[in-house]
Design a protein around this motif. Structure first.
Motif, PDB file in Angstrom:
ATOM      1  N   ILE A 126      25.288   7.566  83.040  1.00  0.00           N
ATOM      2  CA  ILE A 126      24.005   8.293  83.045  1.00  0.00           C
ATOM      3  C   ILE A 126      23.526   8.558  84.471  1.00  0.00           C
ATOM      4  N   LEU A 127      23.582   7.529  85.314  1.00  0.00           N
ATOM      5  CA  LEU A 127      23.117   7.712  86.687  1.00  0.00           C
ATOM      6  C   LEU A 127      24.039   8.615  87.496  1.00  0.00           C
ATOM      7  N   THR A 128      25.315   8.632  87.153  1.00  0.00           N
ATOM      8  CA  THR A 128      26.242   9.563  87.812  1.00  0.00           C
ATOM      9  C   THR A 128      25.808  10.998  87.563  1.00  0.00           C
ATOM     10  N   LYS A 129      25.496  11.329  86.319  1.00  0.00           N
ATOM     11  CA  LYS A 129      25.092  12.700  85.981  1.00  0.00           C
ATOM     12  C   LYS A 129      23.738  13.056  86.596  1.00  0.00           C
ATOM     13  N   ILE A 130      22.808  12.099  86.589  1.00  0.00           N
ATOM     14  CA  ILE A 130      21.490  12.344  87.179  1.00  0.00           C
ATOM     15  C   ILE A 130      21.621  12.598  88.685  1.00  0.00           C
ATOM     16  N   ILE A 131      22.395  11.749  89.367  1.00  0.00           N
ATOM     17  CA  ILE A 131      22.584  11.890  90.812  1.00  0.00           C
ATOM     18  C   ILE A 131      23.277  13.206  91.147  1.00  0.00           C
ATOM     19  N   TYR A 132      24.246  13.593  90.338  1.00  0.00           N
ATOM     20  CA  TYR A 132      24.951  14.856  90.559  1.00  0.00           C
ATOM     21  C   TYR A 132      23.976  16.036  90.522  1.00  0.00           C
ATOM     22  N   ASP A 133      23.021  15.991  89.609  1.00  0.00           N
ATOM     23  CA  ASP A 133      22.050  17.085  89.475  1.00  0.00           C
ATOM     24  C   ASP A 133      20.965  17.035  90.545  1.00  0.00           C
ATOM     25  N   VAL A 134      20.527  15.842  90.879  1.00  0.00           N
ATOM     26  CA  VAL A 134      19.392  15.705  91.794  1.00  0.00           C
ATOM     27  C   VAL A 134      19.788  15.945  93.255  1.00  0.00           C
ATOM     28  N   PHE A 135      21.055  15.691  93.606  1.00  0.00           N
ATOM     29  CA  PHE A 135      21.509  15.845  94.986  1.00  0.00           C
ATOM     30  C   PHE A 135      22.633  16.883  95.084  1.00  0.00           C
ATOM     31  N   PRO A 136      22.302  18.170  94.950  1.00  0.00           N
ATOM     32  CA  PRO A 136      23.336  19.215  94.951  1.00  0.00           C
ATOM     33  C   PRO A 136      23.992  19.420  96.310  1.00  0.00           C
ATOM     34  N   ARG A 150      16.741  22.315  89.584  1.00  0.00           N
ATOM     35  CA  ARG A 150      15.414  21.877  89.140  1.00  0.00           C
ATOM     36  C   ARG A 150      15.311  21.977  87.621  1.00  0.00           C
ATOM     37  N   GLN A 151      15.894  23.067  87.056  1.00  0.00           N
ATOM     38  CA  GLN A 151      15.832  23.239  85.605  1.00  0.00           C
ATOM     39  C   GLN A 151      16.642  22.156  84.907  1.00  0.00           C
ATOM     40  N   GLU A 152      17.816  21.816  85.499  1.00  0.00           N
ATOM     41  CA  GLU A 152      18.646  20.763  84.912  1.00  0.00           C
ATOM     42  C   GLU A 152      17.905  19.432  84.941  1.00  0.00           C
ATOM     43  N   VAL A 153      17.299  19.132  86.084  1.00  0.00           N
ATOM     44  CA  VAL A 153      16.571  17.878  86.213  1.00  0.00           C
ATOM     45  C   VAL A 153      15.400  17.834  85.245  1.00  0.00           C
ATOM     46  N   SER A 154      14.732  18.985  85.079  1.00  0.00           N
ATOM     47  CA  SER A 154      13.614  19.055  84.145  1.00  0.00           C
ATOM     48  C   SER A 154      14.076  18.727  82.734  1.00  0.00           C
ATOM     49  N   SER A 155      15.255  19.228  82.370  1.00  0.00           N
ATOM     50  CA  SER A 155      15.761  18.951  81.026  1.00  0.00           C
ATOM     51  C   SER A 155      16.191  17.494  80.895  1.00  0.00           C
ATOM     52  N   ILE A 156      16.601  16.895  82.028  1.00  0.00           N
ATOM     53  CA  ILE A 156      16.967  15.481  82.004  1.00  0.00           C
ATOM     54  C   ILE A 156      15.720  14.631  81.774  1.00  0.00           C
ATOM     55  N   SER A 157      14.651  14.948  82.519  1.00  0.00           N
ATOM     56  CA  SER A 157      13.463  14.106  82.456  1.00  0.00           C
ATOM     57  C   SER A 157      12.680  14.283  81.162  1.00  0.00           C
ATOM     58  N   ALA A 158      12.856  15.433  80.516  1.00  0.00           N
ATOM     59  CA  ALA A 158      12.107  15.674  79.279  1.00  0.00           C
ATOM     60  C   ALA A 158      12.982  16.347  78.230  1.00  0.00           C
ATOM     61  N   PRO A 159      14.049  15.658  77.768  1.00  0.00           N
ATOM     62  CA  PRO A 159      14.890  16.253  76.738  1.00  0.00           C
ATOM     63  C   PRO A 159      14.125  16.378  75.430  1.00  0.00           C
ATOM     64  N   SER A 160      14.667  17.163  74.519  1.00  0.00           N
ATOM     65  CA  SER A 160      13.965  17.405  73.253  1.00  0.00           C
ATOM     66  C   SER A 160      13.868  16.151  72.390  1.00  0.00           C
ATOM     67  N   VAL A 161      14.773  15.194  72.632  1.00  0.00           N
ATOM     68  CA  VAL A 161      14.780  13.977  71.823  1.00  0.00           C
ATOM     69  C   VAL A 161      13.542  13.126  72.117  1.00  0.00           C
ATOM     70  N   ARG A 162      13.049  12.436  71.099  1.00  0.00           N
ATOM     71  CA  ARG A 162      11.929  11.511  71.260  1.00  0.00           C
ATOM     72  C   ARG A 162      12.374  10.116  70.843  1.00  0.00           C
ATOM     73  N   TYR A 163      11.707   9.135  71.422  1.00  0.00           N
ATOM     74  CA  TYR A 163      12.052   7.772  71.029  1.00  0.00           C
ATOM     75  C   TYR A 163      10.796   6.962  70.756  1.00  0.00           C
ATOM     76  N   ALA A 200      14.092   5.820  87.434  1.00  0.00           N
ATOM     77  CA  ALA A 200      14.730   5.931  88.752  1.00  0.00           C
ATOM     78  C   ALA A 200      14.062   6.951  89.665  1.00  0.00           C
ATOM     79  N   GLN A 201      13.117   7.727  89.139  1.00  0.00           N
ATOM     80  CA  GLN A 201      12.527   8.828  89.901  1.00  0.00           C
ATOM     81  C   GLN A 201      11.939   8.407  91.258  1.00  0.00           C
ATOM     82  N   PRO A 202      11.157   7.323  91.338  1.00  0.00           N
ATOM     83  CA  PRO A 202      10.628   6.932  92.654  1.00  0.00           C
ATOM     84  C   PRO A 202      11.721   6.652  93.678  1.00  0.00           C
ATOM     85  N   LEU A 203      12.788   5.999  93.243  1.00  0.00           N
ATOM     86  CA  LEU A 203      13.895   5.682  94.147  1.00  0.00           C
ATOM     87  C   LEU A 203      14.602   6.954  94.606  1.00  0.00           C
ATOM     88  N   LEU A 204      14.888   7.859  93.670  1.00  0.00           N
ATOM     89  CA  LEU A 204      15.573   9.111  94.009  1.00  0.00           C
ATOM     90  C   LEU A 204      14.700   9.987  94.901  1.00  0.00           C
TER      91      LEU A 204
END
Length: 467
Positions: A204-214, A108-121, A347-351
């Motif tokens: 990017i999606l490989t890393k997200i999926i790896y974290d979201v589906f342990p 959950r902490q990893e996913v949280s950092s994915i969804s809200a990294p310190s970087v801004r755009y 991708a959050q709704p799909l995941l």
């Protein structure tokens, strides 16, 4: 016979001995297997409870109205417990509940950092969502990152056909455009950017999926990634920001009218089509989207008829990958972090939908390919015993192979007797697909009655012949 009896009699004693130790307690392989199965059932049951249970607010309103259902059902302790479980889950207040649902605290902490990294755009001032839906307390889809370089932005939305203008023929393309995808005036198409973007999206999606589906193994993760990066998903993500309307393409390839129809059709929640991945349509966007789409559709000056073939959707999916590459190049060292933040929220709704459907991609595969029944490796043998003979036996034919972007394949096999197909099965390999075809045949009662009767009559004829 005596030897067999001695072996069978010694079995229980040996089993008892294997389960005993100095302290009298041993955790056996059988115990571990039983425990894993029970935990798996618990996970699936909890996921169903969270999906079915109403929120606390909805539950309270229903009680106050006292009109929609029997009050005894509402006041049942089990109903209240289900509502409490969902409430705890949504507030993230239970570590054990998160672990049971396959969402460990660390993940959950990893996913949280994915969804809200310190970087801004910087959000794009040109590309805005055509419609928005509230999801998880935020507006979805998220604002799209800006491509800072104007020439790079133009290149993202330039189709190869524009290198020559509307009058260019296929032979002229080869004469005046190089393999790099640009013409003599220096105008580039998006093709090279698409090449880069394809790899970035996959990474990017490989890393997200790896974290979201342990809880998923490598094969399930690969299957999931193949679904999430399918063209139907990417083109829908692109269309929600109005990508087709920005495309510079020769009218001989796609006219403005066709691009408008394509946008409306891609975004339609009713698009079904014949593509193997069309089932993803209902999961790509969050709940409440259909109502927003209807409002948006009614606001259009030109309301085209939906084209379920979605001719040109591959081009729109390519635009998404090209845009990803443009963002990556725009933000330098922060490019990957910016894209990870944006793509994760997109991708959050799909995941989330995949998690709610069973917590594992295997359940999605079962839903898509009709593999809900437990695998029976003896099905072929059982089928042959019931209806097969030397003169007529079940025949298995491979009729389709669905290849996914990650290289995995879903095989389709039919089981036939003569010219009649008794059943069809799908599987990740030919052995599984063939067995599932046999399972389907065993469930085909009319066919089984017909061919088992035929087999019996043939046997009767043979008996009479050799009497």
């Amino acid at each position: 016979m005596g030897e067999k009896r001695r072996n069978s009699e010694s079995g229980p004693a040996e089993t008892k001995k294997s389960k005993s130790s100095e302290d009298g307690v041993v955790y056996s392989e059988q115990d571990a297997e039983k425990l894993i199965k029970q935990v798996d059932k618990l996970q699936k049951t909890l996921q169903k409870i969270i999906k079915v249970a109403p929120t606390v607010e909805v539950f309270q309103k229903t009680i106050q109205s006292r009109k929609k259902m029997d009050l005894a059902l509402l006041e049942n302790p089990k109903s209240e417990l289900g509502v409490e479980i969902r409430d705890i889950y949504e507030k993230g207040g239970s570590a054990i509940l998160s672990r049971i649902l396959g969402q460990e605290t660390a993940v959950r902490q990893e996913v949280s950092s994915i969804s809200a990294p310190s970087v801004r755009y910087t959000p794009s001032s040109i590309l805005k969502p055509l419609m928005t839906v509230e999801y998880r307390g935020k507006s979805w889809p998220p604002l799209i990152p800006e491509i800072k370089d104007g020439m790079l932005f133009k290149r993202v939305f330039t189709h190869r056909s524009m290198l020559l203008g509307d009058t260019g023929t296929a032979s002229e393309v080869h004469k005046t455009a190089t393999k790099a995808g640009y013409d003599q005036t220096g105008n580039f198409s998006y093709e090279r950017l698409e090449f880069v973007g394809d790899s970035i999206v996959n990474n990017i999606l490989t890393k997200i999926i790896y974290d979201v589906f342990p809880g998923d193994d490598q094969s399930h993760l690969s299957f999931l990634r193949g679904q999430v990066i399918a063209n139907i998903v990417l083109c829908r993500w692109a269309a929600i920001y109005g990508f087709p309307s920005k495309l510079r393409v020769a009218s001989s390839v796609l006219s403005p009218e066709q691009l408008h129809i394509l946008t409306v059709s891609i975004l339609s929640p009713r698009t079904l089509g014949a593509d193997a991945n069309m089932w993803l349509v209902k999961y790509t966007f969050p709940g409440g989207y259909a109502a927003e789409y209807e409002k948006w559709y009614k606001s259009l000056e030109v309301k085209p008829k939906i084209d379920e073939a979605l001719c040109g959707r591959k081009i729109v999916a390519d635009l998404f990958e090209a845009y990803v590459a443009g963002v990556y190049l725009s933000y330098g060292a922060d490019g990957e972090a910016v894209l990870t933040k944006w793509v994760y929220e997109l991708a959050q709704p799909l995941l989330d939908a995949i998690r709610q459907e069973g917590g594992s991609i295997s359940s999605m595969a079962e839903q898509q390919h009709g593999m809900k029944k437990p695998f029976d490796g003896t099905a072929k043998n059982r089928l042959y015993i019931l209806i097969g003979s030397a003169s007529l036996a079940p025949v298995y034919n491979v009729v389709n192979e669905e290849k996914y972007p990650d290289g995995s394949v879903m095989h389709t096999v039919t089981c036939s007797m003569g010219t009649e197909i008794l059943g069809t099965g799908k599987g990740k390999n030919l052995v599984e697909a063939g067995a599932r075809a046999a399972m389907a045949a065993l469930d085909n009662t009319p066919a089984m009655d017909k061919f088992s009767g035929l087999r019996t009559s043939q046997a009767d004829k043979l008996r009479k012949r050799f009497k």
